[in-house]
Scaffold this active site. Sequence first.
Site, PDB file in Angstrom:
ATOM      1  N   ASN A   9     -10.444   4.180 -31.521  1.00  0.00           N
ATOM      2  CA  ASN A   9     -10.765   3.410 -32.732  1.00  0.00           C
ATOM      3  C   ASN A   9     -11.006   4.329 -33.923  1.00  0.00           C
ATOM      4  O   ASN A   9     -10.608   4.015 -35.047  1.00  0.00           O
ATOM      5  CB  ASN A   9     -11.970   2.502 -32.487  1.00  0.00           C
ATOM      6  CG  ASN A   9     -11.585   1.251 -31.727  1.00  0.00           C
ATOM      7  OD1 ASN A   9     -10.967   0.345 -32.284  1.00  0.00           O
ATOM      8  ND2 ASN A   9     -11.907   1.221 -30.437  1.00  0.00           N
ATOM      9  N   ARG A  53     -35.564   6.892 -26.669  1.00  0.00           N
ATOM     10  CA  ARG A  53     -34.698   6.204 -27.619  1.00  0.00           C
ATOM     11  C   ARG A  53     -35.135   6.388 -29.057  1.00  0.00           C
ATOM     12  O   ARG A  53     -34.310   6.553 -29.957  1.00  0.00           O
ATOM     13  CB  ARG A  53     -34.603   4.714 -27.274  1.00  0.00           C
ATOM     14  CG  ARG A  53     -33.551   4.046 -28.134  1.00  0.00           C
ATOM     15  CD  ARG A  53     -33.444   2.573 -27.882  1.00  0.00           C
ATOM     16  NE  ARG A  53     -32.988   2.308 -26.542  1.00  0.00           N
ATOM     17  CZ  ARG A  53     -32.963   1.088 -26.003  1.00  0.00           C
ATOM     18  NH1 ARG A  53     -33.375   0.060 -26.701  1.00  0.00           N
ATOM     19  NH2 ARG A  53     -32.550   0.907 -24.776  1.00  0.00           N
ATOM     20  N   LEU A  81     -29.166   2.086 -30.218  1.00  0.00           N
ATOM     21  CA  LEU A  81     -30.031   2.627 -31.270  1.00  0.00           C
ATOM     22  C   LEU A  81     -31.327   1.819 -31.333  1.00  0.00           C
ATOM     23  O   LEU A  81     -31.331   0.608 -31.123  1.00  0.00           O
ATOM     24  CB  LEU A  81     -29.320   2.557 -32.618  1.00  0.00           C
ATOM     25  CG  LEU A  81     -28.085   3.450 -32.745  1.00  0.00           C
ATOM     26  CD1 LEU A  81     -27.337   3.128 -34.044  1.00  0.00           C
ATOM     27  CD2 LEU A  81     -28.467   4.935 -32.704  1.00  0.00           C
ATOM     28  N   HIS A  97     -16.616  -4.677 -30.103  1.00  0.00           N
ATOM     29  CA  HIS A  97     -16.881  -4.969 -28.688  1.00  0.00           C
ATOM     30  C   HIS A  97     -15.661  -5.677 -28.092  1.00  0.00           C
ATOM     31  O   HIS A  97     -15.099  -6.576 -28.727  1.00  0.00           O
ATOM     32  CB  HIS A  97     -18.127  -5.862 -28.579  1.00  0.00           C
ATOM     33  CG  HIS A  97     -18.508  -6.135 -27.166  1.00  0.00           C
ATOM     34  ND1 HIS A  97     -19.148  -5.196 -26.379  1.00  0.00           N
ATOM     35  CD2 HIS A  97     -18.294  -7.217 -26.372  1.00  0.00           C
ATOM     36  CE1 HIS A  97     -19.330  -5.699 -25.174  1.00  0.00           C
ATOM     37  NE2 HIS A  97     -18.820  -6.925 -25.136  1.00  0.00           N
ATOM     38  N   GLN A 159      -7.346  -3.184 -26.783  1.00  0.00           N
ATOM     39  CA  GLN A 159      -7.477  -2.034 -27.700  1.00  0.00           C
ATOM     40  C   GLN A 159      -6.423  -2.070 -28.805  1.00  0.00           C
ATOM     41  O   GLN A 159      -6.701  -1.684 -29.939  1.00  0.00           O
ATOM     42  CB  GLN A 159      -7.407  -0.730 -26.916  1.00  0.00           C
ATOM     43  CG  GLN A 159      -8.722  -0.485 -26.151  1.00  0.00           C
ATOM     44  CD  GLN A 159      -9.245   0.924 -26.324  1.00  0.00           C
ATOM     45  OE1 GLN A 159      -8.687   1.858 -25.761  1.00  0.00           O
ATOM     46  NE2 GLN A 159     -10.293   1.081 -27.091  1.00  0.00           N
ATOM     47  N   GLU A 162      -7.932  -4.134 -31.292  1.00  0.00           N
ATOM     48  CA  GLU A 162      -9.041  -3.402 -31.933  1.00  0.00           C
ATOM     49  C   GLU A 162      -8.512  -2.466 -33.019  1.00  0.00           C
ATOM     50  O   GLU A 162      -9.086  -2.388 -34.114  1.00  0.00           O
ATOM     51  CB  GLU A 162      -9.804  -2.564 -30.900  1.00  0.00           C
ATOM     52  CG  GLU A 162     -10.592  -3.374 -29.895  1.00  0.00           C
ATOM     53  CD  GLU A 162     -11.433  -2.515 -28.972  1.00  0.00           C
ATOM     54  OE1 GLU A 162     -12.440  -3.021 -28.488  1.00  0.00           O
ATOM     55  OE2 GLU A 162     -11.093  -1.340 -28.738  1.00  0.00           O
TER      56      GLU A 162
HETATM   57  C1  GRF Z   1     -13.589  -0.050 -27.214  1.00  0.00           C
HETATM   58  O1  GRF Z   1     -12.930  -0.919 -26.348  1.00  0.00           O
HETATM   59  C2  GRF Z   1     -14.755  -0.725 -27.886  1.00  0.00           C
HETATM   60  O2  GRF Z   1     -14.568  -2.093 -28.045  1.00  0.00           O
HETATM   61  C3  GRF Z   1     -15.871  -0.467 -26.905  1.00  0.00           C
HETATM   62  O3  GRF Z   1     -15.628   0.812 -26.383  1.00  0.00           O
HETATM   63  C4  GRF Z   1     -14.256   1.115 -26.483  1.00  0.00           C
HETATM   64  C5  GRF Z   1     -14.136   2.404 -27.227  1.00  0.00           C
HETATM   65  O4  GRF Z   1     -12.840   2.894 -27.241  1.00  0.00           O
HETATM   66  N1  GRF Z   1     -17.152  -0.615 -27.571  1.00  0.00           N
HETATM   67  P1  GRF Z   1     -12.456   4.198 -28.085  1.00  0.00           P
HETATM   68  O5  GRF Z   1     -13.437   5.306 -27.706  1.00  0.00           O
HETATM   69  O6  GRF Z   1     -12.512   3.854 -29.532  1.00  0.00           O
HETATM   70  O7  GRF Z   1     -11.072   4.535 -27.621  1.00  0.00           O
END
Ligand code: GRF
Length: 188
Positions: A9, A53, A81, A97, A159, A162
């Site tokens: 991402n 934390r 966090l 997510h 993904q 995403e």
């Molecule tokens: C993604 O699928 C995101 O939704 C989840 O963790 C994964 C991270 O993927 N929170 P990357 O490290 O960005 O490849």
Amino acid sequence: MLASGAGTNLQALLDSGIEGIRVVISDVADAFAVRRATEASIPTEIVPFANNRSAFTEKICEAAAKYGAEALVLAGFMRVLGPAAIERFPHRILNIHPSLLPAFPGVNAVSQALSHGVTITGVTVHFVDEKIDHGPIIAQRAVPVLPGDDEESLHARIQKVEHDLYPRVVAAFLRGDVLVEQGKVVLR
Ligand code: GRF
């Protein structure tokens, strides 16, 4: 930007040409996300988690402040966090997510979708609040679960979505087009 893992991402955000990623902060020194940042000439900070934390949260906020960050963008950041970060960045912490929240929060969203036998899952981008994978929802996209899918094939399909959605949402947020009114997101 906060990332603990592969950083695909992060890569999608970098490739989209978004400006303003000041630093990539990770709790995992050898995360591939850190290497991607270095290759893109983005500064990196490693903040290991040491079983406390609130101390961890404080260090993350300090690392972000060092670079003048005005928001935190989480992508595959595997730590929760504490409230101090949410107070410091009110409605300015974003997370992505791999499910249609509120379905399937937590680390194993993709396998939860498979084990429930849903035929549609998806992607959610939301503001982070005190609860895990919770907070005002900014954008969602549906992703079909196909016969024969396993965790790998379904996560790969998720993904892809995403990588298209997150840069668009982050760009809209940076333009000031994502507002929160009465606990809900309003897009301008
Ligand atoms: C993604 O699928 C995101 O939704 C989840 O963790 C994964 C991270 O993927 N929170 P990357 O490290 O960005 O490849």
